[in-house]
Structures are given as structure tokens and as C-alpha cells.
Scaffold this motif. Structure first.
Motif, PDB file in Angstrom:
ATOM      1  N   LYS A 115       0.841  -1.189   0.000  1.00 34.96           N
ATOM      2  CA  LYS A 115       0.000   0.000   0.000  1.00 34.96           C
ATOM      3  C   LYS A 115       0.876   1.239   0.000  1.00 34.96           C
ATOM      4  O   LYS A 115       1.839   1.335   0.756  1.00 34.96           O
ATOM      5  CB  LYS A 115      -0.906  -0.001   1.229  1.00 34.96           C
ATOM      6  N   GLY A 116       0.541   2.175  -0.870  1.00 33.36           N
ATOM      7  CA  GLY A 116       1.316   3.404  -0.982  1.00 33.36           C
ATOM      8  C   GLY A 116       2.259   3.414  -2.161  1.00 33.36           C
ATOM      9  O   GLY A 116       2.813   4.465  -2.505  1.00 33.36           O
ATOM     10  N   ASP A 117       2.430   2.254  -2.847  1.00 32.10           N
ATOM     11  CA  ASP A 117       3.330   2.206  -4.000  1.00 32.10           C
ATOM     12  C   ASP A 117       2.767   2.942  -5.206  1.00 32.10           C
ATOM     13  O   ASP A 117       3.509   3.331  -6.111  1.00 32.10           O
ATOM     14  CB  ASP A 117       3.639   0.754  -4.383  1.00 32.10           C
ATOM     15  N   LYS A 118       1.463   3.080  -5.258  1.00 26.60           N
ATOM     16  CA  LYS A 118       0.800   3.822  -6.341  1.00 26.60           C
ATOM     17  C   LYS A 118       1.141   3.272  -7.723  1.00 26.60           C
ATOM     18  O   LYS A 118       1.462   4.010  -8.658  1.00 26.60           O
ATOM     19  CB  LYS A 118       1.166   5.317  -6.273  1.00 26.60           C
ATOM     20  N   LEU A 119       1.066   1.966  -7.862  1.00 29.90           N
ATOM     21  CA  LEU A 119       1.374   1.326  -9.138  1.00 29.90           C
ATOM     22  C   LEU A 119       0.199   1.461 -10.107  1.00 29.90           C
ATOM     23  O   LEU A 119      -0.972   1.438  -9.701  1.00 29.90           O
ATOM     24  CB  LEU A 119       1.686  -0.149  -8.916  1.00 29.90           C
ATOM     25  N   PRO A 120       0.485   1.577 -11.413  1.00 26.60           N
ATOM     26  CA  PRO A 120      -0.598   1.614 -12.393  1.00 26.60           C
ATOM     27  C   PRO A 120      -1.318   0.273 -12.447  1.00 26.60           C
ATOM     28  O   PRO A 120      -0.729  -0.782 -12.173  1.00 26.60           O
ATOM     29  CB  PRO A 120       0.126   1.912 -13.711  1.00 26.60           C
ATOM     30  N   VAL A 121      -2.588   0.311 -12.816  1.00 23.00           N
ATOM     31  CA  VAL A 121      -3.446  -0.875 -12.802  1.00 23.00           C
ATOM     32  C   VAL A 121      -4.025  -1.103 -14.199  1.00 23.00           C
ATOM     33  O   VAL A 121      -4.484  -0.162 -14.847  1.00 23.00           O
ATOM     34  CB  VAL A 121      -4.594  -0.706 -11.788  1.00 23.00           C
ATOM     35  N   PHE A 122      -4.007  -2.345 -14.646  1.00 20.03           N
ATOM     36  CA  PHE A 122      -4.570  -2.714 -15.945  1.00 20.03           C
ATOM     37  C   PHE A 122      -5.663  -3.752 -15.717  1.00 20.03           C
ATOM     38  O   PHE A 122      -5.390  -4.876 -15.295  1.00 20.03           O
ATOM     39  CB  PHE A 122      -3.469  -3.276 -16.844  1.00 20.03           C
ATOM     40  N   VAL A 123      -6.915  -3.380 -15.956  1.00 23.88           N
ATOM     41  CA  VAL A 123      -8.048  -4.290 -15.774  1.00 23.88           C
ATOM     42  C   VAL A 123      -8.393  -4.911 -17.125  1.00 23.88           C
ATOM     43  O   VAL A 123      -8.761  -4.196 -18.061  1.00 23.88           O
ATOM     44  CB  VAL A 123      -9.271  -3.554 -15.198  1.00 23.88           C
ATOM     45  N   TRP A 124      -8.277  -6.234 -17.209  1.00 22.64           N
ATOM     46  CA  TRP A 124      -8.454  -6.939 -18.483  1.00 22.64           C
ATOM     47  C   TRP A 124      -9.823  -7.609 -18.548  1.00 22.64           C
ATOM     48  O   TRP A 124     -10.228  -8.342 -17.652  1.00 22.64           O
ATOM     49  CB  TRP A 124      -7.369  -7.993 -18.663  1.00 22.64           C
TER      50      TRP A 124
END
Length: 536
Positions: A115-124
Motif C-alpha cells: 500500500k502506498g506504492d501507487k502502481l498503475p493498474v490494468f483491468v483486463w
């Protein structure tokens, strides 16, 4: 002294045991709905089969999606959930099982993400003509994305009649109908918005993506008022809301086929469009339903009985074509409404859907789809100097590619590029033995290159193409620009697409930028199909 050494030994042993236990423990994420324990595999962390919605059974079948309840105990996310009941080949594969508890998602994240890494997310969103498919298809393994700093989320959603049954009674009861599968997707996106931060993701950096029906769904979500604010970027691989016959080119055809095909399946099981009819349908075995509404498109006769999303004016616009034309005139005032788009097509999209027709059969198909008055004009775009009995497989394949995928893509890209950043690709790679066959660079053949899930022993050129395509997609997911990874630019600049300067990034062994080769033909086809649309 002996007691001191004994104490030290016990302390060290305990510390070692704790450290070993920690090192071997599986990833555990604490969310507002409970603890979720995943598994570490292949250098990344996986969380499989997390329910985002309640099982769509009894009163929840043919009804809006309802969010899943919080977990009473730690949820073991160590195996895929059942796939949506379906009659397709996919359920015959090893590891696939069907069941009602299928509305779930899978998460692939970098090892030790927090939590807090703020990674981009790809919803497939998987494809399958809205009637088959599953998130646990090996081609959709998100390991490569996770290794590149992207959290990949793959989802299941209701299919065929379960997902897209339309009726007047359900519309009256729920205020919508024929989009239960789309409502599942929206609920999954709400889950991501609410809880992905606990996994190290950034809910403000969500990209949605899909292929075929998944891409059609992505374009639908871009236009849906109910999905507003749930994602920032969109990836569309081969399909839009204007893909015929899977969705519709025209509002009138959509309404007719959505309700006619739904009424036919209800009648088959002795149900009518009423409360009692709905209750009767809810008792039918989902597998039995799926066996009676599979893909049965007859291109020449222009007949089909499968289910498609309904342009209800609630989940989807009542008239997507007019909605897209309106977008050319609008200005985007709120930056949050500015959706960045990556969209594209494969060279031979229509080959998998085309039989070996002759010229006369192709013209008959056009007549039965668009009417006698448009046959010659449309046929002239594809047929040159051929006799009625001559083979027209290549021409019919091009026609199918345009009607099913390319025309909608062009219309969507032209409209959205007025106020949004749009990048278009043309996938033109296949190993020699595939390219020389009549299937060519076929529909869906790019998926393994995007996900880096090529088979073991893949040729060097295949890996080279995959490395490039995958990295371009990762760049887009991270920054909204396929040329920029957040630190440096790629050597070949992929330009923005717009209607007046339709530049396309061609993906092959040697990638390069080209003019959109289909643009002139698709412009003419759009004019032929929509010139009198206001009078429909």
C-alpha cells in the motif's frame, strides 16, 4: 554461563524460525472487506478468484449486480474461481470448471508491492463474442505485466443469456435490461477503485482493456455514464460497440435482435415476458441456457440467435453512433473526463469468421444485411472484375473484417480523437507458416504478444515482436503514451491518431509508422451505411 548460552541459543533459534516462517509465508493483504492471502509464483504475487459480486442466482439472475459481502475469515486467493457456465470449448480444458460463484477477479502484482506504492493498474476484460471465455485463460496470465511494474486485474462477467437477456419486464423492474454482463464489469471496476490501493495500486491510474468482445465492452464503458470516473485509459483490441453482429451498427436493429432473440429463448422454455416468466427462466440450468444460445451467425442469410447488449439508454447510449458523432462537437471541460485511448486491429480480422463464399453469395450477404439498394455500392468496395461463381473468400474476409471490427474502430477513433489522445496500431505479424495460410494475421492472434505468453520454444522473431508490443502497452498503461516509460522515450515515435492525419503504428518484425491503409474504404463504407441514418 551455561544458562546465558542456552538463552542465546533459544533466542537465535526462535528468531531464525520466525524469519523462515516470514520468508516462506504467502502474501497477505488487509483490505476494508477483510484479509486476502495470495500465492507467490514466478517471481510475482498472485491473488486468484476474489469475489467482487454475489453469485447471480435466484433473484439476482437477470438482475443488476450486487457487491460481494465482506470476508468473515482470511480469504484464500490461491486458486481460480469457476468460470461462468458456458457450452464453449473452454470448459473442456484442464483446470476449467463452471459454477455460479464465477463473478470474481484475479490480481497479479510485483513481488513485495505494498500500500502506498501507487502502481498503475490494468483491468483486463476477456473476449468471446459475449457468449464464452474466462479470465483464467493462460493467454491472459499477468505475470509479465507484474514484472514490469503494472498490477494486472482480470475479471469474469456473465455471458450469453445470463449476461445479456433483454425483456420489457426486467426493464420495468430494474430500470435497465440486456446489460447484466456490463453491470458486472462496472461492479468489478468499483471494487478496484475501492480496494486496489491495499494491493499497492493507484485507483487514479486505472486502464481498462480487452480484445474482441472485451474490446467492445471497453468502448461501451467509455460511453457509459455509469462507468464515469472509474478509469483513466482504455485499450481496445479489435472491436467496438459498433461491431456487427456481436453488437449493432444501428439502434433499430439492436432493439429488434436483442428482444427477439431473448423472447425466442424464453419461449423455448415456456416463459413469457412477465414476472412469472422471469421466475421460470431463473430456474433453468445455466448450462442448458448456454447450449441454446451459442454462436450461430449465418453470414449469407444474415441470421443469428445469440444474445447481444441492448442500447438501453441507461448503461449504454440509446444510439452509440449518434453519441460518437456528438463527441466530435463537444469540448472536454473536466480533465477527469479525458480518456486516453490505444486502439488497433489485425491485418486479417475477418478470416476466422469467413467461409469460402463465391461472388454471388457475398452479394447476397450484403443484400440481406443492408438491403437491395446498397448492394452494388458496398460490393464495389471489395469486388473487382469477378464472375458470380468465382471464389470470393479474400473479399468476403475483408468485408467481414470491416463490418465486425474495422469500421467501428475507425468511427470510434475518429470521434474520440477530437478531444482525447488516441493511438492506433496495426498488428501485421505472424510466423511464415501462419501468414501464408488463408487465415493470415487473424483475429485474436496478437494477445499472446501483448501478454508475453508465447508458447515455449517460440521463434526469435516472435519474441522480438512480443517484447516490443508488450513494452508499448506497458508504457501506455503507465504514462498514457506508448512512447514513454516514465524515464525515456522509445526510438520510433508512435504518433497520435486523428481523423485528418490518420497515422498508425505498424507492429511487425520491423515496426514503423504508416498511413491508415483502410481509411479511404472505411470512410466510403461509413457514408454508404449512415448517409440516410437520420431517417432510420
Amino acid at each position: 554461563m551455561k544458562r546465558l548460552f542456552h538463552t542465546l541459543f533459544i533466542t537465535l533459534l526462535f528468531t531464525f524460525a520466525v524469519n523462515c516462517s516470514y520468508a516462506n509465508s504467502e502474501p497477505l493483504v488487509i483490505t476494508d472487506i477483510g484479509a486476502i492471502e495470495g500465492v507467490s509464483e514466478h517471481g510475482v504475487e498472485h491473488f486468484y478468484g476474489i469475489p467482487y459480486a454475489k453469485a447471480p442466482v435466484h433473484d439476482l439472475r437477470f438482475a443488476p449486480t450486487v457487491a460481494a459481502d465482506p470476508f468473515a475469515d482470511t480469504f484464500k486467493a490461491d486458486s481460480f474461481c469457476p468460470v461462468v457456465p458456458q457450452s464453449s470449448f473452454i470448459v473442456k480444458r484442464k483446470g476449467f470448471r463452471t459454477g455460479d460463484n464465477s463473478l470474481c477477479l484475479n490480481i497479479y502484482r510485483p513481488k513485495n508491492a505494498k500500500k502506498g506504492d501507487k502502481l498503475p493498474v490494468f483491468v483486463w476484460i476477456h473476449g468471446g463474442a459475449y457468449m464464452m471465455g474466462a479470465s483464467n485463460n493462460p493467454y491472459y496470465d499477468g505475470t509479465a505485466f507484474a514484472k514490469d511494474g503494472v498490477i494486472l486485474v482480470s475479471i469474469n462477467y456473465r455471458l450469453h443469456a445470463l449476461g445479456f437477456y433483454s425483456s420489457k419486464y426486467t426493464y420495468k423492474k430494474y430500470g435497465t435490461t440486456g446489460n447484466w454482463g456490463h453491470l458486472d464489469m462496472i461492479e468489478a471496476l468499483k471494487w478496484v477503485r475501492n480496494y486496489i490501493e491495499s494491493f499497492g495500486g493507484d485507483p487514479d491510474k486505472v486502464t481498462i482493456g480487452g480484445e474482441s468482445a472485451g474490446s467492445m465492452a471497453v468502448s461501451s464503458l467509455v460511453l457509459s455514464p455509469l462507468a464515469k470516473g472509474l478509469f483513466k485509459r482504455a485499450v481496445l483490441e479489435s472491436g467496438t460497440i459498433l461491431s456487427y453482429p456481436f453488437v449493432s451498427l444501428y439502434k433499430s436493429e439492436n432493439s429488434k435482435s436483442a428482444f427477439t432473440n431473448s423472447a425466442a429463448i424464453a419461449t423455448l422454455f415456456g416463459a413469457d415476458d412477465s414476472e412469472s416468466g422471469l421466475e421460470a427462466l431463473r430456474t433453468i440450468d445455466p448450462l442448458l441456457l448456454s447450449y441454446n444460445c451459442g454462436y450461430d451467425f449465418d453470414m449469407v442469410k444474415n441470421t443469428f440467435s445469440f444474445f447481444k447488449p441492448y442500447f438501453d439508454g441507461v448503461v449504454l447510449p440509446q444510439d452509440p453512433y449518434k453519441e460518437l458523432q456528438q463527441k466530435k462537437k463537444e469540448e472536454v471541460s473536466n480533465p477527469k473526463d479525458n480518456i486516453e485511448i490505444l486502439i488497433g486491429y489485425n491485418t486479417d480480422e475477418g478470416s476466422l469468421f469467413t467461409d469460402n463464399l463465391n461472388v454471388l453469395e457475398l452479394k447476397t450477404a450484403i443484400k440481406n444485411t443492408f438491403g437491395e439498394s446498397k448492394v452494388q455500392s458496398i460490393a464495389a468496395l471489395y469486388l473487382k472484375d469477378k464472375e458470380p461463381t468465382d471464389s470470393a473468400f479474400k473479399e468476403a474476409s475483408s468485408y467481414n473484417a470491416d463490418i465486425m471490427f474495422n469500421l467501428g474502430m475507425k468511427i470510434f477513433a475518429d470521434a474520440m480523437s477530437k478531444n482525447h489522445k488516441v493511438y492506433m496500431y496495426h498488428f501485421d505479424y505472424a510466423p511464415f507458416e501462419y501468414k501464408k495460410s488463408h487465415k493470415g494475421v487473424s483475429h485474436s492472434s496478437e494477445i499472446a504478444y501483448v501478454f508475453s505468453t508465447l508458447p515455449e520454444g517460440a521463434q526469435k522473431d516472435m519474441k522480438k515482436v512480443s517484447d516490443n508490443m508488450h513494452q508499448r502497452f506497458v508504457n501506455f498503461i503507465k504514462t498514457g503514451d506508448p512512447n514513454f516509460n516514465g524515464k525515456s522515450m522509445t526510438p520510433i515515435r508512435w504518433p497520435l491518431y486523428n481523423e485528418r492525419s490518420p497515422k498508425v503504428y505498424k507492429i511487425d518484425k520491423l515496426p514503423y509508422v504508416e498511413n491508415f491503409k483502410l481509411k479511404d474504404r472505411l470512410d466510403k463504407l461509413e457514408e454508404l451505411l449512415y448517409s440516410d441514418y437520420d431517417n432510420e
